[in-house]
Design a protein around this motif. Sequence first.
Motif, mmCIF file in Angstrom:
data_model
loop_
_atom_site.group_PDB
_atom_site.id
_atom_site.type_symbol
_atom_site.label_atom_id
_atom_site.label_comp_id
_atom_site.label_asym_id
_atom_site.label_seq_id
_atom_site.Cartn_x
_atom_site.Cartn_y
_atom_site.Cartn_z
ATOM 1 N N GLY A 1 2.060 6.491 -6.786
ATOM 2 C CA GLY A 1 0.961 7.377 -7.169
ATOM 3 C C GLY A 1 1.363 8.835 -7.055
ATOM 4 O O GLY A 1 0.994 9.660 -7.905
ATOM 5 N N GLN A 2 2.127 9.161 -6.004
ATOM 6 C CA GLN A 2 2.626 10.528 -5.857
ATOM 7 C C GLN A 2 3.605 10.881 -6.975
ATOM 8 O O GLN A 2 3.573 11.987 -7.512
ATOM 9 N N LYS B 1 1.241 3.943 -2.973
ATOM 10 C CA LYS B 1 0.945 5.356 -2.695
ATOM 11 C C LYS B 1 2.088 6.258 -3.173
ATOM 12 O O LYS B 1 1.854 7.311 -3.778
ATOM 13 N N LYS C 1 0.827 -1.211 0.000
ATOM 14 C CA LYS C 1 0.000 0.000 0.000
ATOM 15 C C LYS C 1 0.857 1.254 0.000
ATOM 16 O O LYS C 1 0.589 2.214 -0.729
ATOM 17 N N LYS C 2 1.891 1.236 0.855
ATOM 18 C CA LYS C 2 2.745 2.415 0.925
ATOM 19 C C LYS C 2 3.513 2.613 -0.385
ATOM 20 O O LYS C 2 3.654 3.745 -0.883
ATOM 21 N N LYS D 1 10.188 9.981 -4.887
ATOM 22 C CA LYS D 1 9.240 8.958 -4.443
ATOM 23 C C LYS D 1 9.409 7.649 -5.217
ATOM 24 O O LYS D 1 8.988 6.592 -4.757
#
Length: 432
Positions: free
Chosen positions: A35-36, A32, A28-29, A47
């Motif tokens: 996604g950023q 995320k 999940k992290k 990221k």
Amino acid sequence: MKKLALGLLSLFLVVGSINAQEGKKALKKGAKLLGQYGSNAISNADKLDEGLMLIEKAFEDEEVQSKAKNYNMLGEAYNQVVSAEINAKLIDPSFEITHGEYANKAFDAFKMAYSKAEKDKDKKNAIKGMEVLEDHMNNVAIYYFQTPDYANAFDYFNSSIDVYKVIKEGGGESRLDVEADKMDHYFYTGAAGYYGKKGLDAAPILEELIELGSDKALPYEALYNIYAETDKAKAVEYLEKGRAAFPDDTGLLFAEINYYLVEEKLDVLTGKLETALEKEPDNVTLYTTLGNVYDQLNQAERTAGNNDKANEYFDKAMKYYTEALGKDPSNFDAVYSQGALYYNKAASLTGAINELANDFSAAGTKKYDALKAEMDGYFNEAMPYFLKAEGMDGTDLNTLIALKEINARSNNMDKVAEYKAKIEAAQAGGGE
């Protein structure tokens, strides 16, 4: 429904080094963070590496690997990476796309999700992910095509076709459902493969494009050149079909000219070259090539004893060399070839002169003298052209050898020694 072919995800080789809970959190992290990155590849560049590291870590867990939804999440994360770089390129043309390969990784992930899915939702999400991916794959291909990096462009255009086929197997919608878009995509795939020196890989695409009814000549030209060395019959078949379908296309015309040059079908070739000249009247190479072809015809007829026909071809060869120089006065090949025309005409008389040398009768001597004078006259006419050619390129061996031989026939031994030295110097300097 057909079973979809699966690609191996090379990232996921280590099993069991983290537990399920840690794996889910890492996934999940990581997603995320990607996604950023996907929202802005320029400002969120930091990221990317962390996100990829966490995702790789997450898939060390067997439970994470077992669920289709996790592969869909992985595919979406990879989609984000590719999308981010494409968008960044649009904003800043100097931005370099460096992670295009994640389009292929996304494809592998979505295929894995589809194969593992037990719920229709997961299957549909895998196909939806591929529908998004298809555009990204195509955009990466376009980027490489415009760079230009045709070999890479072909790989991504071709992979996009693979995505399209899997989408259709899964009942999804594709950008290639529009016939015109499909034709364009196949055309650029084939062109990229041809220009990227991946001809045999591109050939099936080009052949399918022709079967689809392409209105472009390039597939025929490309297939002729691709098969010319490995399957001459097939190459000629595509050349003939292309010329019939596109009689005014210069690319196919020049392919045909090259074919007749290789096959030494000189009588057919002259007409093809003259047609090409009508289309490209400023193409100097066409003039010199026509001159060379007519010179070969001249020599063949002279050898056969057809002097009238030989002289006709001789005059045509000289005409085209002269026209070439009218377009480009500095064209070395045309100047040298004018000299070679006279030199070869002179040389063609040596056999008859040698026969007459054994005839000591008055009539024989008279014929010998007349023929030798004719030969010497042709050598003398060749001389100014070779001297001009030497002025253009003083290291050309053929020119230097011709000048040495002409001077030897005139017993100009000082010049013979001079050209012998020039020949040795040219050879020592790599002139061979």
